[in-house]
Write an enzyme that holds these catalytic residues in place. Structure first.
Site, PDB file in Angstrom:
ATOM      1  N   LEU A 205       1.569 -20.198  -9.620  1.00  0.00           N
ATOM      2  CA  LEU A 205       1.027 -19.216 -10.556  1.00  0.00           C
ATOM      3  C   LEU A 205      -0.396 -18.861 -10.114  1.00  0.00           C
ATOM      4  CD1 LEU A 205       2.101 -20.389 -14.146  1.00  0.00           C
ATOM      5  CD2 LEU A 205       3.415 -19.155 -12.418  1.00  0.00           C
TER       6      LEU A 205
ATOM      7  N   HIS B 164     -37.698 -10.573 -19.133  1.00  0.00           N
ATOM      8  CA  HIS B 164     -38.545 -10.762 -17.944  1.00  0.00           C
ATOM      9  C   HIS B 164     -38.777 -12.252 -17.755  1.00  0.00           C
ATOM     10  CE1 HIS B 164     -41.753 -10.182 -15.050  1.00  0.00           C
ATOM     11  NE2 HIS B 164     -42.500 -11.018 -15.755  1.00  0.00           N
TER      12      HIS B 164
ATOM     13  N   GLY C 100     -13.531  -4.089   9.589  1.00  0.00           N
ATOM     14  CA  GLY C 100     -14.792  -4.351   8.868  1.00  0.00           C
ATOM     15  C   GLY C 100     -14.727  -3.833   7.455  1.00  0.00           C
TER      16      GLY C 100
ATOM     17  N   CYS D  15      -4.958 -13.683  -5.690  1.00  0.00           N
ATOM     18  CA  CYS D  15      -6.337 -13.861  -6.157  1.00  0.00           C
ATOM     19  C   CYS D  15      -6.705 -15.339  -6.261  1.00  0.00           C
ATOM     20  CB  CYS D  15      -6.497 -13.184  -7.516  1.00  0.00           C
ATOM     21  SG  CYS D  15      -8.032 -13.601  -8.334  1.00  0.00           S
TER      22      CYS D  15
ATOM     23  N   ILE E  99     -12.530  -7.741   3.305  1.00  0.00           N
ATOM     24  CA  ILE E  99     -12.226  -9.094   3.767  1.00  0.00           C
ATOM     25  C   ILE E  99     -13.037  -9.397   5.020  1.00  0.00           C
ATOM     26  CG2 ILE E  99     -10.407 -10.592   4.710  1.00  0.00           C
ATOM     27  CD1 ILE E  99      -8.470  -9.360   2.770  1.00  0.00           C
TER      28      ILE E  99
ATOM     29  N   SER F  65      -7.983  -8.338   9.575  1.00  0.00           N
ATOM     30  CA  SER F  65      -8.168  -7.915   8.172  1.00  0.00           C
ATOM     31  C   SER F  65      -8.245  -6.398   8.149  1.00  0.00           C
ATOM     32  CB  SER F  65      -9.440  -8.537   7.593  1.00  0.00           C
ATOM     33  OG  SER F  65     -10.549  -8.310   8.466  1.00  0.00           O
TER      34      SER F  65
ATOM     35  N   GLY G  42      -6.341  -4.389   6.071  1.00  0.00           N
ATOM     36  CA  GLY G  42      -5.731  -3.860   4.867  1.00  0.00           C
ATOM     37  C   GLY G  42      -4.536  -4.705   4.431  1.00  0.00           C
TER      38      GLY G  42
ATOM     39  N   GLU H 212       8.044 -16.227 -10.926  1.00  0.00           N
ATOM     40  CA  GLU H 212       7.141 -16.371  -9.770  1.00  0.00           C
ATOM     41  C   GLU H 212       7.784 -17.301  -8.740  1.00  0.00           C
ATOM     42  OE1 GLU H 212       3.908 -15.175  -8.646  1.00  0.00           O
ATOM     43  OE2 GLU H 212       4.752 -16.315  -6.974  1.00  0.00           O
TER      44      GLU H 212
ATOM     45  N   ASP I 130      -1.463  -4.420  -6.938  1.00  0.00           N
ATOM     46  CA  ASP I 130      -1.388  -4.070  -5.508  1.00  0.00           C
ATOM     47  C   ASP I 130      -0.054  -3.440  -5.119  1.00  0.00           C
ATOM     48  OD1 ASP I 130      -3.799  -5.375  -5.503  1.00  0.00           O
ATOM     49  OD2 ASP I 130      -3.323  -6.747  -3.856  1.00  0.00           O
TER      50      ASP I 130
HETATM   51  P1  NAI Z   1      -9.789  -2.829   3.749  1.00  0.00           P
HETATM   52  O1  NAI Z   1      -8.901  -1.673   3.537  1.00  0.00           O
HETATM   53  O2  NAI Z   1     -10.929  -3.086   2.832  1.00  0.00           O
HETATM   54  O3  NAI Z   1     -10.420  -2.751   5.225  1.00  0.00           O
HETATM   55  C1  NAI Z   1      -9.652  -2.704   6.386  1.00  0.00           C
HETATM   56  C2  NAI Z   1     -10.546  -2.145   7.490  1.00  0.00           C
HETATM   57  O4  NAI Z   1      -9.876  -2.278   8.731  1.00  0.00           O
HETATM   58  C3  NAI Z   1     -10.871  -0.681   7.307  1.00  0.00           C
HETATM   59  O5  NAI Z   1     -12.259  -0.539   7.350  1.00  0.00           O
HETATM   60  C4  NAI Z   1     -10.155  -0.009   8.476  1.00  0.00           C
HETATM   61  O6  NAI Z   1     -10.855   1.116   8.956  1.00  0.00           O
HETATM   62  C5  NAI Z   1     -10.143  -1.124   9.505  1.00  0.00           C
HETATM   63  N1  NAI Z   1      -9.087  -1.046  10.500  1.00  0.00           N
HETATM   64  C6  NAI Z   1      -7.778  -0.700  10.309  1.00  0.00           C
HETATM   65  N2  NAI Z   1      -7.108  -0.816  11.477  1.00  0.00           N
HETATM   66  C7  NAI Z   1      -7.994  -1.234  12.413  1.00  0.00           C
HETATM   67  C8  NAI Z   1      -7.916  -1.567  13.804  1.00  0.00           C
HETATM   68  N3  NAI Z   1      -6.749  -1.488  14.457  1.00  0.00           N
HETATM   69  N4  NAI Z   1      -9.049  -1.961  14.441  1.00  0.00           N
HETATM   70  C9  NAI Z   1     -10.212  -2.085  13.779  1.00  0.00           C
HETATM   71  N5  NAI Z   1     -10.352  -1.777  12.461  1.00  0.00           N
HETATM   72  C10 NAI Z   1      -9.256  -1.382  11.788  1.00  0.00           C
HETATM   73  O7  NAI Z   1      -8.801  -4.094   3.853  1.00  0.00           O
HETATM   74  P2  NAI Z   1      -9.105  -5.642   3.809  1.00  0.00           P
HETATM   75  O8  NAI Z   1     -10.526  -5.932   4.150  1.00  0.00           O
HETATM   76  O9  NAI Z   1      -8.049  -6.245   4.655  1.00  0.00           O
HETATM   77  O10 NAI Z   1      -8.876  -5.994   2.299  1.00  0.00           O
HETATM   78  C11 NAI Z   1      -7.581  -5.790   1.715  1.00  0.00           C
HETATM   79  C12 NAI Z   1      -7.673  -5.533   0.238  1.00  0.00           C
HETATM   80  O11 NAI Z   1      -8.122  -6.683  -0.445  1.00  0.00           O
HETATM   81  C13 NAI Z   1      -8.612  -4.404  -0.085  1.00  0.00           C
HETATM   82  O12 NAI Z   1      -7.928  -3.456  -0.844  1.00  0.00           O
HETATM   83  C14 NAI Z   1      -9.703  -5.021  -0.874  1.00  0.00           C
HETATM   84  O13 NAI Z   1     -10.130  -4.195  -1.932  1.00  0.00           O
HETATM   85  C15 NAI Z   1      -9.102  -6.337  -1.381  1.00  0.00           C
HETATM   86  N6  NAI Z   1     -10.146  -7.351  -1.417  1.00  0.00           N
HETATM   87  C16 NAI Z   1     -11.166  -7.232  -2.290  1.00  0.00           C
HETATM   88  C17 NAI Z   1     -12.190  -8.153  -2.300  1.00  0.00           C
HETATM   89  C18 NAI Z   1     -13.322  -7.970  -3.239  1.00  0.00           C
HETATM   90  O14 NAI Z   1     -13.221  -7.142  -4.113  1.00  0.00           O
HETATM   91  N7  NAI Z   1     -14.423  -8.694  -3.121  1.00  0.00           N
HETATM   92  C19 NAI Z   1     -12.218  -9.270  -1.368  1.00  0.00           C
HETATM   93  C20 NAI Z   1     -11.119  -9.267  -0.464  1.00  0.00           C
HETATM   94  C21 NAI Z   1     -10.133  -8.345  -0.514  1.00  0.00           C
END
Ligand code: NAI
Length: 450
Positions: free
Chosen positions: A37, A438, A179, A41, A182, A264, A266, A33, A306
């Site tokens: 570590l 309950h 939206g 996450c 994240i 945020s 992706g 790493e 990932d």
């Molecule tokens: P995401 O893939 O969930 O969402 C990215 C959003 O950005 C999508 O809705 C997309 O349509 C939008 N987007 C893309 N380009 C754009 C633009 N130019 N203008 C406006 N909108 C746009 O990715 P996110 O939220 O960054 O999360 C990344 C990863 O981290 C995901 O795979 C997620 O599963 C993971 N994660 C999981 C969490 C949880 O399980 N609670 C918490 C945080 C992250």
């Protein structure tokens, strides 16, 4: 050259849990790493975000505690202390991983690992270079925030979740591009702390990968909490205003003004400097291709989490990592990765597992669903929680559970009951047989499966 049964590159929840599993199975294991570590996450993702979300939730609850006869005045959110608490939590959990690795006699190499041919790994450390040879290799190097090619992305005040997590001062006006998961978690966090938040999502709904009903309910809730949600909106450019603030020009909409912009949209797999000559497995659009056991096309070389794209969730990486190690050891998998729950820590929480009704119908299954509102749930009412709902999706003829979507208090805990039911192939009738205590939130599950 030091020889190992397994060399893991990347110590996030995919890598370190796999290393622990391997050590438990008697494999001589190395864990490489370059940073702390725990991976994204623990250091820049799930744990720090949830620590701050917990603080923000507490802040909001305290401000609304008058309803319960609790009178408190001058409640303030101390950003410095929230950061300190978050950092303590991260440090404590990181220590736990370091101690466990030492107890299991895993050799931890602090440096950048590069896969060469024939399962050789070179590790560049602060003191030089080490050469390792593995019978098996596991690549678990995770991902990093993706940045869209929008002019102005490099301006000061345009940040990813990594940087935002380290800031103790809250912005007056926060604009969030994307939206997804994240985006909505940070919108929830900063709205609770009192920032004026705008979420700009390119697709027609928030959380485009999730059920429409969830997305609509979340949009309504966000609006109720004062968050401005713009769907079907694209940012054309970000510019610096004369007063130092930022302006976001959108396609066909009025500009959005902000003091800070979170991007945020992706995440991208981390594969930079990961491969030397002849060490690279087959890849597609930046992600490493693997089969159901996590095997790449190179003999003995596996990849999980990932870096393989797909579902970028910590628990999905852990499950895949442990299954991969068991495959190396000639053992059957320990986790059923067909059903990966997805949880979003908004308030109330969102959790989904298996199929939505739309997905089941699209797959040609004769399916139906049943929804129960939390309005009559005693625990929900007595705790003043947001109302929300649970929806179960099932096969019409057999009553077999196909999936569940929940948006309610403790959804992230309760979803496991549905995951267990899916893994066990239970019908709604089977689920009805369990007596649930309950008053609890989970007794609503009994209603949902009746
Ligand atoms: P995401 O893939 O969930 O969402 C990215 C959003 O950005 C999508 O809705 C997309 O349509 C939008 N987007 C893309 N380009 C754009 C633009 N130019 N203008 C406006 N909108 C746009 O990715 P996110 O939220 O960054 O999360 C990344 C990863 O981290 C995901 O795979 C997620 O599963 C993971 N994660 C999981 C969490 C949880 O399980 N609670 C918490 C945080 C992250």
């Amino acid at each position: 050259m030091k020889a190992y049964d397994l060399i893991v590159i990347g110590a996030g929840p995919g890598g370190y849990e796999a290393a622990f599993e391997a050590a438990d199975l008697g494999m001589k294991t190395a864990l490489v790493e370059k940073e702390a570590l725990g991976g994204t996450c623990l250091n820049h993702g799930c744990i720090p975000t949830k620590s701050l979300l917990h603080a923000a939730e507490l802040y909001r609850q305290l401000k609304e505690a008058g309803l319960f006869g609790i009178r408190a005045e001058q409640i303030t959110a101390d950003g410095e202390q929230m950061q300190a608490q978050k950092n303590d939590v991260v440090a404590q959990l990181r220590k736990g991983i370091e101690t466990t690795a030492a107890k299991k006699k895993i050799d931890v190499y602090r440096g950048t690992g590069t896969l060469l041919e024939n399962r050789c790994v070179s590790v560049k450390t602060a003191d030089g270079e080490e050469s390792l040879q593995g019978t098996h290799i596991l690549l678990a190097t995770g991902s990093r925030p993706a940045l869209p090619p929008i002019p102005g992305m490099d301006l000061e005040g345009v940040v990813t979740s990594d940087e935002l997590l380290e800031r103790s001062e809250k912005p007056e006006r926060l604009a969030i591009i994307g939206g997804g998961v994240i985006g909505v978690e940070f919108a929830s966090l900063y709205a609770a702390l009192g920032s004026s938040v705008t979420v700009i999502e390119a697709m027609p709904q928030l959380l485009p990968n999730l059920d429409r009903e969830i997305a609509q309910s979340l949009k309504m809730l966000m609006k109720k909490r004062g968050v401005r949600v713009m769907t079907g909106a694209r940012v054309q450019e970000i510019r610096k205003n004369g007063d130092g603030s930022l302006g976001l020009n959108l396609d066909g909409e009025d500009p959005v003004e902000a003091d800070l912009v979170l991007v945020s949209v992706g995440r991208r797999p981390n594969t930079e400097n990961l491969f030397g000559d002849n060490g690279q497995p087959a890849m597609e659009r930046g992600r490493i291709l693997v089969n159901t056991y996590g095997e790449t096309n190179l003999p003995g070389v596996y990849a999980v989490g990932d870096v393989t794209g797909g579902i970028m969730l910590a628990h999905a990486a852990t499950a895949a990592g442990r299954n991969a190690v068991r495959h190396m050891a000639g053992m059957p998998p320990c986790a059923d990765v067909r059903y990966i729950p997805s949880c979003i820590y908004t308030e109330p929480e969102i959790a989904c597992v298996g199929m939505s009704l739309d997905e089941a119908k699209a797959a040609g299954i004769q399916a139906d669903s049943h929804k129960v509102l939390m309005t009559a749930n005693g625990k929900t009412v007595l705790s003043g929680a947001e109302r929300g709902y649970i929806r179960v999706v099932y096969e019409k003829e057999s009553g077999k559970l196909l999936g569940a979507q929940m948006m309610c208090e403790r959804a992230s805990d309760m979803i496991s009951e549905f995951t267990q039911a899916l893994v066990s192939g239970l019908t709604l009738k089977d689920m009805q047989r369990a007596v649930r205590p309950h008053p609890t939130f989970c007794e609503a599950i009994t209603e949902a499966v009746c």
